[in-house]
Design a protein around this motif. Structure first.
Motif, short mmCIF file in Angstrom:
data_model
loop_
_atom_site.label_atom_id
_atom_site.label_comp_id
_atom_site.label_asym_id
_atom_site.label_seq_id
_atom_site.Cartn_x
_atom_site.Cartn_y
_atom_site.Cartn_z
N HIS A 87 1.73 -6.13 6.91
CA HIS A 87 1.60 -4.78 7.20
C HIS A 87 2.21 -4.12 5.90
CE1 HIS A 87 0.41 -4.84 11.59
NE2 HIS A 87 1.32 -6.04 11.23
N VAL A 88 1.57 -3.12 5.20
CA VAL A 88 2.04 -2.68 3.82
C VAL A 88 2.04 -1.13 4.02
CG1 VAL A 88 1.60 -2.32 1.41
CG2 VAL A 88 0.93 -4.39 2.38
N SER A 89 3.23 -0.45 3.81
CA SER A 89 3.40 0.98 3.69
C SER A 89 3.75 1.41 2.23
CB SER A 89 4.83 1.08 4.58
OG SER A 89 5.19 2.42 4.70
N ALA A 90 2.93 2.75 1.98
CA ALA A 90 3.25 3.06 0.61
C ALA A 90 3.53 4.55 0.69
CB ALA A 90 2.08 2.93 -0.06
N THR A 91 4.28 5.23 -0.11
CA THR A 91 4.68 6.49 0.04
C THR A 91 4.71 6.91 -1.46
OG1 THR A 91 6.16 6.24 2.16
CG2 THR A 91 6.42 8.18 0.61
N LEU A 92 4.06 8.16 -1.57
CA LEU A 92 3.97 8.53 -2.83
C LEU A 92 5.21 9.46 -3.13
CD1 LEU A 92 2.35 9.20 -5.42
CD2 LEU A 92 1.19 11.36 -4.34
N THR A 93 6.04 9.04 -4.21
CA THR A 93 7.37 9.64 -4.22
C THR A 93 7.44 10.55 -5.31
OG1 THR A 93 8.04 7.87 -6.09
CG2 THR A 93 8.57 7.34 -3.69
#
Length: 143
Positions: A87-93
């Motif tokens: 499960h991959v989580s990505a947040t544009l910082t």
């Protein structure tokens, strides 16, 4: 880029690891890789992280725009066997012009698999292809 492309944008992906995404399959022509354990290969993990970021951005790009990976800084902290789901989580910082910076983390049922950052750049596909044609022509001329 659309006005909706801003810091805080989030994407997620669940990926079930098939046997052909394990280390022995990464570069089949390499005896070194073929002798490695059958766990998710770091190279494929990077691709899954990129895919997650691309999916997060898809609705926020204008027609003719895409993104390409320009920097990867990821740990690979634990092995994931075939059949397990990552499960991959990505947040544009933050955004720096056309450069987009993500904080990412991947987990499987046993815990953290990877964490780090991934940067992508927004490109105009037609312009990119013109530049690529020029590079290919230059490489051909040298050979």
């Amino acid at each position: 880029m659309r006005a909706t492309l801003r810091a805080g944008l989030h994407g997620a992906l669940a990926y079930r690891v098939p046997p052909e995404r394990t280390v022995p399959h990464l570069l089949p022509e390499s005896d070194d890789f073929r002798e490695m354990p059958e766990v998710l290969a770091t190279g494929y993990l990077v691709g899954i992280v990129e895919w997650t970021c691309m999916r997060a951005l898809a609705e926020h790009l204008d027609a003719g725009e895409q993104t390409v990976g320009v920097h990867v800084d990821l740990s690979h902290e634990a092995p994931t066997p075939p059949g397990a789901t990552v499960h991959v989580s990505a947040t544009l910082t933050h955004l720096d012009g056309r450069r987009l910076c993500f904080a990412v983390e991947a987990r499987d049922d046993a815990g953290v698999v990877c964490r780090g950052t991934h940067d992508r750049a927004v490109i105009d596909r037609k312009r990119f292809d013109r530049g690529l044609t020029g590079r290919a022509s230059a490489a051909e001329a040298r050979s």
